[in-house]
Design a protein around this motif. Structure first.
Motif, short mmCIF file in Angstrom:
data_model
loop_
_atom_site.label_atom_id
_atom_site.label_comp_id
_atom_site.label_asym_id
_atom_site.label_seq_id
_atom_site.Cartn_x
_atom_site.Cartn_y
_atom_site.Cartn_z
N VAL A 53 34.24 12.04 -38.91
CA VAL A 53 34.35 12.32 -40.34
C VAL A 53 34.77 13.78 -40.50
O VAL A 53 34.09 14.68 -40.01
N ARG A 54 35.90 13.98 -41.14
CA ARG A 54 36.47 15.31 -41.33
C ARG A 54 36.62 16.06 -40.02
O ARG A 54 36.44 17.28 -39.96
N GLY A 55 36.92 15.32 -38.95
CA GLY A 55 37.16 15.93 -37.66
C GLY A 55 35.93 16.16 -36.82
O GLY A 55 36.04 16.65 -35.69
N PHE A 56 34.75 15.80 -37.32
CA PHE A 56 33.50 15.96 -36.58
C PHE A 56 33.08 14.60 -36.02
O PHE A 56 33.08 13.59 -36.74
N GLN B 34 30.54 11.68 -34.16
CA GLN B 34 29.31 11.11 -34.71
C GLN B 34 28.05 11.84 -34.26
O GLN B 34 26.99 11.65 -34.84
N ARG B 35 28.14 12.72 -33.28
CA ARG B 35 27.00 13.57 -32.96
C ARG B 35 26.75 14.60 -34.05
O ARG B 35 25.64 15.13 -34.17
N ASN B 36 27.79 14.87 -34.81
CA ASN B 36 27.70 15.87 -35.88
C ASN B 36 27.92 15.25 -37.26
O ASN B 36 28.23 15.95 -38.22
N THR B 37 27.76 13.95 -37.32
CA THR B 37 27.75 13.21 -38.57
C THR B 37 26.44 12.44 -38.64
O THR B 37 26.11 11.69 -37.71
N ALA B 38 25.67 12.65 -39.66
CA ALA B 38 24.35 12.03 -39.75
C ALA B 38 24.50 10.55 -40.09
O ALA B 38 25.15 10.20 -41.07
N VAL B 39 23.90 9.69 -39.27
CA VAL B 39 23.87 8.26 -39.54
C VAL B 39 22.43 7.89 -39.87
O VAL B 39 21.50 8.22 -39.12
N ARG C 54 30.94 12.44 -47.60
CA ARG C 54 31.67 13.40 -46.78
C ARG C 54 31.23 14.81 -47.14
O ARG C 54 31.01 15.14 -48.29
N GLY C 55 31.09 15.63 -46.11
CA GLY C 55 30.66 17.01 -46.34
C GLY C 55 29.15 17.12 -46.38
O GLY C 55 28.44 16.44 -45.65
N LEU C 56 28.63 17.94 -47.28
CA LEU C 56 27.21 18.26 -47.31
C LEU C 56 26.34 17.03 -47.54
O LEU C 56 25.29 16.88 -46.95
N GLY C 57 26.77 16.15 -48.42
CA GLY C 57 25.97 14.97 -48.73
C GLY C 57 24.78 15.30 -49.59
O GLY C 57 24.46 16.46 -49.88
N SER C 58 24.06 14.24 -50.02
CA SER C 58 22.94 14.43 -50.93
C SER C 58 21.58 14.25 -50.26
O SER C 58 20.56 14.31 -50.93
N LEU D 64 17.02 15.82 -46.21
CA LEU D 64 16.49 16.12 -44.89
C LEU D 64 17.33 17.17 -44.18
O LEU D 64 18.51 17.36 -44.48
N ALA D 65 16.73 17.81 -43.19
CA ALA D 65 17.44 18.78 -42.36
C ALA D 65 18.16 18.03 -41.25
O ALA D 65 17.76 18.02 -40.09
N ILE D 66 19.26 17.36 -41.60
CA ILE D 66 19.96 16.51 -40.67
C ILE D 66 21.30 17.13 -40.28
O ILE D 66 21.76 18.08 -40.89
N ALA D 67 21.93 16.55 -39.24
CA ALA D 67 23.14 17.12 -38.66
C ALA D 67 24.39 16.65 -39.41
O ALA D 67 25.33 16.14 -38.82
N SER D 68 24.42 16.83 -40.72
CA SER D 68 25.55 16.35 -41.52
C SER D 68 26.63 17.41 -41.61
O SER D 68 26.99 17.86 -42.70
N VAL D 69 27.17 17.81 -40.46
CA VAL D 69 28.26 18.78 -40.46
C VAL D 69 29.50 18.15 -41.06
O VAL D 69 30.17 18.72 -41.92
N GLY D 70 29.83 16.92 -40.59
CA GLY D 70 30.99 16.23 -41.13
C GLY D 70 30.67 15.40 -42.36
O GLY D 70 31.48 15.28 -43.27
N GLY D 71 29.47 14.83 -42.39
CA GLY D 71 29.09 13.99 -43.51
C GLY D 71 27.88 13.14 -43.16
O GLY D 71 27.25 13.33 -42.11
N THR D 72 27.56 12.20 -44.04
CA THR D 72 26.40 11.34 -43.87
C THR D 72 26.83 9.89 -44.11
O THR D 72 27.49 9.59 -45.09
#
Length: 825
Positions: free
Chosen positions: A102-105, A107-112, A146-150, A153-161
């Motif tokens: 997501v946005r080049g990040f 899935q380790r840096n996209t919160a699922v 995509r991006g910060l998200g809503s 939690l303190a999650i790894a949503s660098v690219g998105g959630t």
């Protein structure tokens, strides 16, 4: 027919998945109703769902009916492939081996998240979709922010959630029986039933399914099951309880390694059309398909949600959850005359000669394997080949609770707690001696040498609730536990008045790390010191509705994220990294939306800076293994996203999207190179990364699709998607010279997918549904991903479509199809 971007009602095939956010609203009444629809599937208030023209984030929502109709036999993340700035591939092509950026990040840096509960691996952030192979069967909606998200939690949503919402126990009363077939022997059967909510407040939902066959790549047979049970109890207007348990035990043969383009041509292909199915990890053993790389896993997840409404102004949402993962992935151990199994002579078709490996292990003279230099039937790391499994099990417990209070019609606040306890269990065992009687391992200093003769089945256990399943005497190579404890708190203030909505959110977390090694240390020294690291984030945003047609939003945020477990303890030992530092993420975004009765559109501009990235990779140079510890890497990801939806006539919906990214490295960090055998530093070098493109995902994507609801009983859809500016996965440790080398730019490609559905209403409560999907209709040959960066050769005969044939790649699948019939009652 009309619908809203986030809360779409059940539209079956009318809605195409190619849009990033599908928007259509004729009346305010319909908009409100459809927002209620998606909120109805949320099991708990801990799942943060973005709302159209209110939550200031870029968002896309996909409902259950769309997933049921469009997914077919694709991988679950591929349903998002026509969302702006999303790039999903099948990875190696094994069942559940897909991946998403997501946005080049990655899935380790996209919160699922599933119902607001994070599922990224607690040690490395990875998401293994094969563990969730049945998730599509139980999904009621999926939202990508995509991006910060809503999420609070303190999650790894660098690219998105990516938030997946599973079916609630109180869905309407209905049953479904489904049968499906597809290419390469794919077949699936499923049964589900929902009781609906009884007057007593009780409700339940159950689903069971089995999927088996083979994937498009050769040697990728699989079998997977899925079960889901939900029990709901709503005793009063103040309390709502939901218990769920779901799991998907599976095994699948993998295509674990990328192969050279030249091998795809050599083994069953041509210059014009390489053999896209080629897989270097399999062959035949005793006449049956046999793979050296096989994944098997069972990860049941259970949760209890409790929503407690104290008053009309105050409510408490809580979820307690547990996950018990058991399984691993197989590979080879040992050598034959210094060669691994893929380096040995193959058949004319490029298959592994497993029968000859067994014969050599037992003392037979296999001429092209070389002289026998071992005692027959006895193997070790240098003589003889066996199949081992790397176990990656875990026990995971968590609690998330949030208290929301509405101070007025305009102002509300939320505070909450996020606690997690995780134990990762890692070791290796034997799954096939391949004709040997034993394998001698010398890794355990407390039991050296260790002669191992017990082998274990490489299939998922249906009873994963036990502890370690194998005795230390049966373990080889390594045996360690990774302990991660997480304590976090979060808070958010929301303000809404008239056309303006805004929020400020912050969270803090303490991660405690510890490593326990059972082989490299004596019993008194096996536990490492405990390391505590604090991270936090702060973000905010606002949306303003100019009128009923136009809205604008802005958001910004700053994260300090703790490094992953592998960065805390160096060199697979209990040695604590003395240079630990948090990764820093800064993000900004501006968006615009337009809504009308026939046309809807969204435009977003974003910029994300990711600083102080720590990476640790192993490289092999001149037959010596080196570990590169890279500190201070910086990436910049920025881009523009546009999507639209238009309904020119009642029975036609046209939609599309375009995303243009510019993702690159910034600055020239340093790397420390360590001899992996002696654990000594051999040098420090500058990595010349400035302005080198970040690879592994298409930086330019586009899609255009149309849905035709011809009659109430027949619909048809088609879509085209395009991927360009796709670069190979660039390895920063290779840029030790300022030679201008770039990540290899892979050929652009475009794919066409089509589908059609037919529904026959038997009675008011019973119906038959038929569905056919064809993916990659034109059988386009394309490279989906590559991990090497060899520049094009001066001799064009050594290139394929401008790419050096020695580059290792995964080709995308050719034409695939799926057909299904379901009985609804």
């Amino acid at each position: 027919m009309n619908f809203n971007p986030l809360k779409k009602s059940m539209l079956t095939a009318v809605v195409t998945l190619s849009t990033a956010s599908v928007y259509f609203a004729q009346t305010v009444k319909d908009t409100v109703q459809k927002e209620a629809d998606i909120e109805a599937v949320v099991l708990s208030g801990v799942a943060d769902i973005a709302k159209d023209r209110k939550t200031p984030v870029a968002v896309s929502t996909i409902k259950e009916a769309q997933i049921v109709d469009k997914l077919g036999n694709q991988e679950f993340p591929e349903i998002l492939n026509t969302t702006p700035s999303v790039y999903a591939t099948k990875g190696g092509g094994g069942f559940g081996d897909s991946r998403i950026n997501v946005r080049g990040f990655d899935q380790r840096n996209t919160a699922v998240m599933i119902n607001g509960v994070p599922v990224n691996d607690m040690e490395n952030g990875a998401v293994y979709w094969s563990n969730w192979a049945g998730l599509s069967d139980v999904t009621s909606a999926m939202q990508v922010q995509r991006g910060l998200g809503s999420s609070k939690l303190a999650i790894a949503s660098v690219g998105g959630t990516i938030n997946v919402l599973t079916r609630a126990a109180d869905k309407k009363k209905q049953g479904n029986v489904l049968f499906s077939v597809g290419n390469d022997g794919y077949h699936k059967s499923m049964f589900s039933y929902n009781t609906g909510k009884y007057e007593s407040g009780w409700s339940s939902s159950i689903l069971m399914s089995r999927t088996a066959g083979s994937m498009y790549a050769d040697g990728t047979a699989f079998e997977g099951y899925n079960y889901y049970f939900a029990l709901g109890f709503n005793p009063s207007a103040k309390h709502d309880f939901q218990f769920t348990i779901t799991g998907a035990p599976q095994w699948h043969n993998q295509r674990a390694f990328q192969s050279k383009i030249s091998d795809h041509i050599k083994y069953g292909g041509t210059e014009e059309e390489p053999n896209r199915r080629y897989n270097q990890n399999w062959g035949y053993l005793n006449g049956e398909e046999y793979s050296m790389t096989r994944n098997y896993y069972h990860k049941p997840v259970m949760s209890l949600n409790w929503d407690w409404k104290f008053t009309d102004a105050t409510k408490l949402n809580s979820v307690v959850y547990a996950s018990f993962g058991r399984g691993g992935g197989t590979g080879d151990a040992g050598r034959i005359n210094g060669k691994g199994y893929t380096a040995l002579p193959k058949t004319e078709d490029g298959l592994i000669r497993f029968d000859d490996i067994v014969a050599w292990n037992q003392g037979a003279n296999i001429a092209d394997f070389g002289a026998i230099n071992k005692t027959p039937f006895l193997a070790n790391s240098n003589n003889g080949i066996v199949r081992r499994s790397s176990i990656n099990s875990h026990n995971w417990f968590g609690l998330i609770t949030s208290l929301n209070h509405k101070f007025s019609d305009n102002l509300n606040a939320t505070i909450g707690f996020d606690g997690r306890k995780y134990e990762g269990i890692h070791y290796r065992i034997l799954t096939d001696l391949l004709g040997n009687n034993s394998y001698t391992d010398t890794s355990n200093i407390n039991n050296k040498p260790n002669v191992i003769s017990n082998v274990f089945d490489a299939s998922a256990s249906w009873n994963p609730f036990g502890g370690k399943t194998n005795d230390i005497k049966d373990q080889m190579a390594y045996s360690n536990d990774g302990i991660v404890n997480w304590l976090g708190g979060f808070g958010q203030i929301e303000y809404t008045k008239d056309a303006l909505s805004a929020f400020v959110q912050g969270s803090v977390s303490n991660q405690g790390f510890q490593r326990i090694d059972y082989m490299l240390y004596t019993p008194a020294e096996q536990e490492s010191e405990k390391v505590d690291l604090i991270g936090f984030n702060l973000k905010g945003g606002a949306n303003y509705n100019i009128n009923q047609n136009h809205n604008v939003f802005v958001n910004a945020g700053y994260y300090e994220r703790q490094p992953f477990f592998g960065a805390v303890f160096l060199n697979n030992r209990n040695d604590v990294n003395p240079e630990l530092t948090n990764e820093k993420i800064t993000s900004y975004e501006v968006g615009y939306g337009f809504r009308s009765q026939i046309f809807n559109a969204n435009l977003n501009v974003y910029s994300t800076s990711w600083d102080d990235i720590y990476r640790r990779v192993t490289s092999r140079v001149n037959n010596v293994n080196y570990v590169a510890n890279m500190l201070g890497i910086q990436e910049v990801h920025r881009g523009v996203e546009f999507d639209f939806n238009v309904k020119p006539v009642q029975f036609v919906t046209v939609n599309g999207m375009l995303s243009v990214g510019d993702w690159f490295y910034k600055g020239n960090p340093t790397a420390t190179f360590i001899d992996d055998n002696t654990n000594t530093v051999v040098g420090t070098q500058t990595l010349y990364l400035d302005e080198v493109k970040v690879g592994d995902a298409a930086q330019l994507t586009a899609a255009l699709g149309a849905d035709f609801k011809v009659t109430d009983w027949f619909n048809f859809d088609a879509q085209y998607r395009y991927a360009g500016n796709l670069y190979s996965a660039f390895e920063p440790q290779n840029r030790t010279a300022n030679d201008g080398a770039e990540a290899v730019k892979l050929p652009d490609y475009g794919l066409v997918d089509i589908g059609a559905g037919f529904k026959w209403n038997l009675t008011n409560t019973q119906a038959l549904k038929f569905r056919v999907n064809v993916n990659n209709l034109l059988d386009t040959v394309y490279i989906a991903e590559s991990r090497t960066n060899l520049a094009a050769d001066a001799n064009s005969a050594n290139n394929w479509n401008g790419i050096n044939k020695n580059n290792e790649v995964y080709f995308g699948f050719g034409r695939t199809w799926n057909a299904s019939v379901s009985f609804l009652f």
